[in-house]
Design a protein around this motif. Structure first.
Motif, PDB file in Angstrom:
ATOM      1  N   CYS A  32      -0.943  -4.357   1.807  1.00 58.61           N
ATOM      2  CA  CYS A  32      -0.367  -3.364   0.769  1.00 58.61           C
ATOM      3  C   CYS A  32      -0.963  -2.052   0.976  1.00 58.61           C
ATOM      4  CB  CYS A  32      -0.858  -3.827  -0.619  1.00 58.61           C
ATOM      5  SG  CYS A  32      -0.492  -5.478  -0.899  1.00 58.61           S
ATOM      6  N   LEU A  33      -1.030  -1.461   2.326  1.00 60.56           N
ATOM      7  CA  LEU A  33      -1.250  -0.049   2.454  1.00 60.56           C
ATOM      8  C   LEU A  33      -0.102   0.543   2.169  1.00 60.56           C
ATOM      9  CD1 LEU A  33      -3.009  -0.190   6.053  1.00 60.56           C
ATOM     10  CD2 LEU A  33      -4.197   0.251   3.849  1.00 60.56           C
ATOM     11  N   GLY A  34      -0.302   1.720   1.107  1.00 58.91           N
ATOM     12  CA  GLY A  34       0.586   2.477   0.699  1.00 58.91           C
ATOM     13  C   GLY A  34      -0.057   3.762   0.122  1.00 58.91           C
ATOM     14  N   SER A  35       0.596   5.082   0.502  1.00 57.58           N
ATOM     15  CA  SER A  35      -0.034   6.280   0.027  1.00 57.58           C
ATOM     16  C   SER A  35       0.265   6.579  -1.512  1.00 57.58           C
ATOM     17  CB  SER A  35       0.395   7.413   0.997  1.00 57.58           C
ATOM     18  OG  SER A  35       0.160   8.470   0.439  1.00 57.58           O
ATOM     19  N   ASP A  36      -0.597   7.053  -2.025  1.00 54.45           N
ATOM     20  CA  ASP A  36      -0.521   7.327  -3.369  1.00 54.45           C
ATOM     21  C   ASP A  36      -0.756   8.949  -3.776  1.00 54.45           C
ATOM     22  OD1 ASP A  36      -3.289   7.823  -3.129  1.00 54.45           O
ATOM     23  OD2 ASP A  36      -3.888   6.271  -4.696  1.00 54.45           O
ATOM     24  N   GLY A  37      -0.938   9.949  -2.600  1.00 57.94           N
ATOM     25  CA  GLY A  37      -0.963  10.946  -2.575  1.00 57.94           C
ATOM     26  C   GLY A  37      -2.478  11.648  -2.570  1.00 57.94           C
ATOM     27  N   VAL A  82       0.533  -3.326  13.703  1.00 57.97           N
ATOM     28  CA  VAL A  82       1.301  -2.234  13.688  1.00 57.97           C
ATOM     29  C   VAL A  82       2.773  -2.378  14.244  1.00 57.97           C
ATOM     30  CG1 VAL A  82       1.726   0.258  14.441  1.00 57.97           C
ATOM     31  CG2 VAL A  82      -0.578  -0.618  13.620  1.00 57.97           C
ATOM     32  N   GLU A  83       2.588  -3.154  15.558  1.00 58.09           N
ATOM     33  CA  GLU A  83       3.897  -3.449  16.037  1.00 58.09           C
ATOM     34  C   GLU A  83       4.800  -4.326  15.108  1.00 58.09           C
ATOM     35  OE1 GLU A  83       2.287  -3.678  20.715  1.00 58.09           O
ATOM     36  OE2 GLU A  83       1.778  -5.141  19.508  1.00 58.09           O
ATOM     37  N   ASP A  84       4.285  -5.425  14.543  1.00 58.92           N
ATOM     38  CA  ASP A  84       5.131  -6.174  13.685  1.00 58.92           C
ATOM     39  C   ASP A  84       5.209  -5.519  12.296  1.00 58.92           C
ATOM     40  OD1 ASP A  84       4.573  -8.043  15.779  1.00 58.92           O
ATOM     41  OD2 ASP A  84       3.162  -9.235  14.554  1.00 58.92           O
ATOM     42  N   ARG A  85       4.637  -4.511  11.948  1.00 64.31           N
ATOM     43  CA  ARG A  85       4.865  -3.911  10.847  1.00 64.31           C
ATOM     44  C   ARG A  85       4.509  -4.622   9.632  1.00 64.31           C
ATOM     45  NH1 ARG A  85       9.005  -1.986  14.100  1.00 64.31           N
ATOM     46  NH2 ARG A  85       9.124   0.293  14.103  1.00 64.31           N
ATOM     47  N   THR A  86       3.429  -5.534   9.671  1.00 62.11           N
ATOM     48  CA  THR A  86       2.833  -6.256   8.716  1.00 62.11           C
ATOM     49  C   THR A  86       1.683  -5.340   7.827  1.00 62.11           C
ATOM     50  OG1 THR A  86       1.165  -7.238  10.160  1.00 62.11           O
ATOM     51  CG2 THR A  86       2.999  -8.485   9.792  1.00 62.11           C
ATOM     52  N   LYS A  87       1.415  -4.183   8.530  1.00 63.69           N
ATOM     53  CA  LYS A  87       0.464  -3.146   7.984  1.00 63.69           C
ATOM     54  C   LYS A  87       1.282  -1.945   8.221  1.00 63.69           C
ATOM     55  CE  LYS A  87      -2.983  -6.012   7.058  1.00 63.69           C
ATOM     56  NZ  LYS A  87      -3.260  -6.450   5.594  1.00 63.69           N
ATOM     57  N   HIS A  88       0.935  -0.821   7.196  1.00 62.73           N
ATOM     58  CA  HIS A  88       1.676   0.247   7.330  1.00 62.73           C
ATOM     59  C   HIS A  88       0.564   1.347   7.106  1.00 62.73           C
ATOM     60  CE1 HIS A  88       5.386   2.493   7.251  1.00 62.73           C
ATOM     61  NE2 HIS A  88       5.118   3.360   6.164  1.00 62.73           N
ATOM     62  N   GLY A 106       5.509   5.522  22.459  1.00 62.68           N
ATOM     63  CA  GLY A 106       6.977   5.316  22.356  1.00 62.68           C
ATOM     64  C   GLY A 106       7.786   5.235  21.144  1.00 62.68           C
ATOM     65  N   GLU A 107       7.057   4.074  20.432  1.00 60.75           N
ATOM     66  CA  GLU A 107       7.759   3.661  19.180  1.00 60.75           C
ATOM     67  C   GLU A 107       7.000   4.170  17.905  1.00 60.75           C
ATOM     68  OE1 GLU A 107       9.411  -0.638  17.418  1.00 60.75           O
ATOM     69  OE2 GLU A 107       8.181  -0.779  19.091  1.00 60.75           O
ATOM     70  N   PHE A 108       5.771   4.400  17.991  1.00 58.73           N
ATOM     71  CA  PHE A 108       5.089   4.607  16.709  1.00 58.73           C
ATOM     72  C   PHE A 108       4.114   5.852  16.840  1.00 58.73           C
ATOM     73  CE2 PHE A 108       5.199   0.004  16.818  1.00 58.73           C
ATOM     74  CZ  PHE A 108       5.685  -0.461  15.632  1.00 58.73           C
ATOM     75  N   THR A 267      -4.692   8.249  16.080  1.00 60.93           N
ATOM     76  CA  THR A 267      -3.638   8.863  15.736  1.00 60.93           C
ATOM     77  C   THR A 267      -3.028   8.533  14.591  1.00 60.93           C
ATOM     78  OG1 THR A 267      -1.337   9.015  17.242  1.00 60.93           O
ATOM     79  CG2 THR A 267      -2.016   6.675  16.531  1.00 60.93           C
ATOM     80  N   VAL A 268      -1.793   9.524  14.295  1.00 64.07           N
ATOM     81  CA  VAL A 268      -0.929   9.208  13.023  1.00 64.07           C
ATOM     82  C   VAL A 268       0.267   8.631  13.339  1.00 64.07           C
ATOM     83  CG1 VAL A 268      -0.009  10.375  11.204  1.00 64.07           C
ATOM     84  CG2 VAL A 268      -2.071  11.187  12.081  1.00 64.07           C
ATOM     85  N   ASN A 269       0.416   7.465  12.550  1.00 63.13           N
ATOM     86  CA  ASN A 269       1.810   6.541  12.679  1.00 63.13           C
ATOM     87  C   ASN A 269       3.037   7.554  12.535  1.00 63.13           C
ATOM     88  OD1 ASN A 269       3.620   4.663  12.746  1.00 63.13           O
ATOM     89  ND2 ASN A 269       2.543   3.247  11.224  1.00 63.13           N
TER      90      ASN A 269
END
Length: 316
Positions: A32-37, A82-88, A106-108, A267-269
């Motif tokens: 459930c990683l998600g930014s709240d500012g 990250v590759e599977d996008r199970t975490k963000h 290349g992708e992320f 790095t930053v995604n």
């Protein structure tokens, strides 16, 4: 050389969190990683759990007002999530800089900053037969060969660079001491722990005698630490060609990792919810070498070191 180092008893509450979560630390729920500012979300190598929770996180929040929400796993698992996008995550941190580049460029992302190194050795419980033998100067490999199966743990080499570095260290030690079959004999005896923080918990409780760990992990837990010789501690960049004489291929993904010096990078995604906060954190890691050394890492003269197409927000 035996080093017995620590940073006080103030980590006890953090340790209990690590033991309870088995590799997940922070205030976010898994997946459930998600930014709240007001926070930056980090997916990082498990060996950095205490470094971020007890050192980097509080200092970064004091400076910026932004809280670090972290989850910590073996770096191979981090790349897969990250590759599977199970975490963000906003920020991705690896214990193997080449692994991040091989898997995510290349992708992320198309850049990273190397910010610290580490050394591999044995964290041990001095109250065990194995630990007392180390304290008396007996060769670690002879002591390990005399242990019961499961007395010593390593990380799962299919999930974690620390795990495959243990396997590679055994191979280099076999060559160093000219003991045919040493690597395979040791691998028959050790327990492969899939949850990196549990390696330390087992040694602290005495249920295991020792674990092959990074130096900063022993520092985090006030645990005595036997650093492997330079020939197989993966701490010396000038020995990169020597380390590369061994390799390990993971079962699940078929990724082949050559032996190489330990180099942490961040790095930053490209898909980050809060890239600005992510850039601030990477810059902080590049700037705060004293803080990282306090946490048990090593920052040599060549670090920090950028790679790839660095964004304007990062000044290294």
């Amino acid at each position: 050389m035996i080093r017995d180092e620590g940073n006080g008893s103030g980590l006890r509450s953090r340790r209990s969190v690590l033991a309870a979560t088995g590799g997940l630390v922070g205030t976010t729920a898994a997946g459930c990683l998600g930014s709240d500012g007001t926070s930056v979300n980090v997916l990082a190598a498990g060996s950095l759990a205490h470094t971020f929770e007890d050192h980097v996180g509080p200092a970064f929040e004091d400076e910026t007002g932004v809280e670090i929400h972290g989850e910590y796993y073996g770096a191979n698992a981090v790349m897969r999530m990250v590759e599977d996008r199970t975490k963000h995550p906003d920020v991705i941190v690896s214990a193997d800089s080449t692994l991040l580049r091989d898997r995510l460029y290349g992708e992320f992302t198309d850049w990273d900053v190397e910010f610290a190194t580490n050394s591999v050795g044995i964290g041990y419980n001095e109250e065990t037969t194995f630990g007392r033998g180390l304290e008396n100067g007996e060769p670690w490999h002879e002591l390990m060969l005399a242990t019961e199966a499961g007395d010593v743990s390593i990380g799962d080499p299919d999930l974690d660079p620390l795990g495959y570095r243990a396997v590679q260290a055994f191979g280099l030690a076999e060559n160093e001491y000219e003991i045919e079959g040493l690597r395979d004999e040791l691998l028959e005896l050790v327990y492969q722990e899939p949850e990196e923080p549990q390696m330390m918990a087992g040694v602290e409780s005495g249920s295991r005698a020792a674990a092959v760990v990074y130096h900063n992990m022993a520092v985090d837990h006030d645990m005595p630490f036997l650093e492997f010789p330079d020939a197989y501690n993966f701490a010396e960049p000038e020995l990169a060609d020597h380390y590369a004489t061994v390799e390990f291929t993971t079962d699940e993904e078929g990724y082949t990792a050559e032996g190489r010096p330990v180099l942490y990078n961040a790095t930053v995604n490209d898909e980050a919810d809060d890239p600005d906060a992510g850039h601030d954190l990477v810059q902080f890691l590049a700037d705060e070498s004293d803080l990282l050394v306090e946490a048990g890492l090593t920052v040599g003269d060549s670090l920090p070191r950028p790679e790839g197409d660095l964004p304007e927000a990062i000044n290294v």
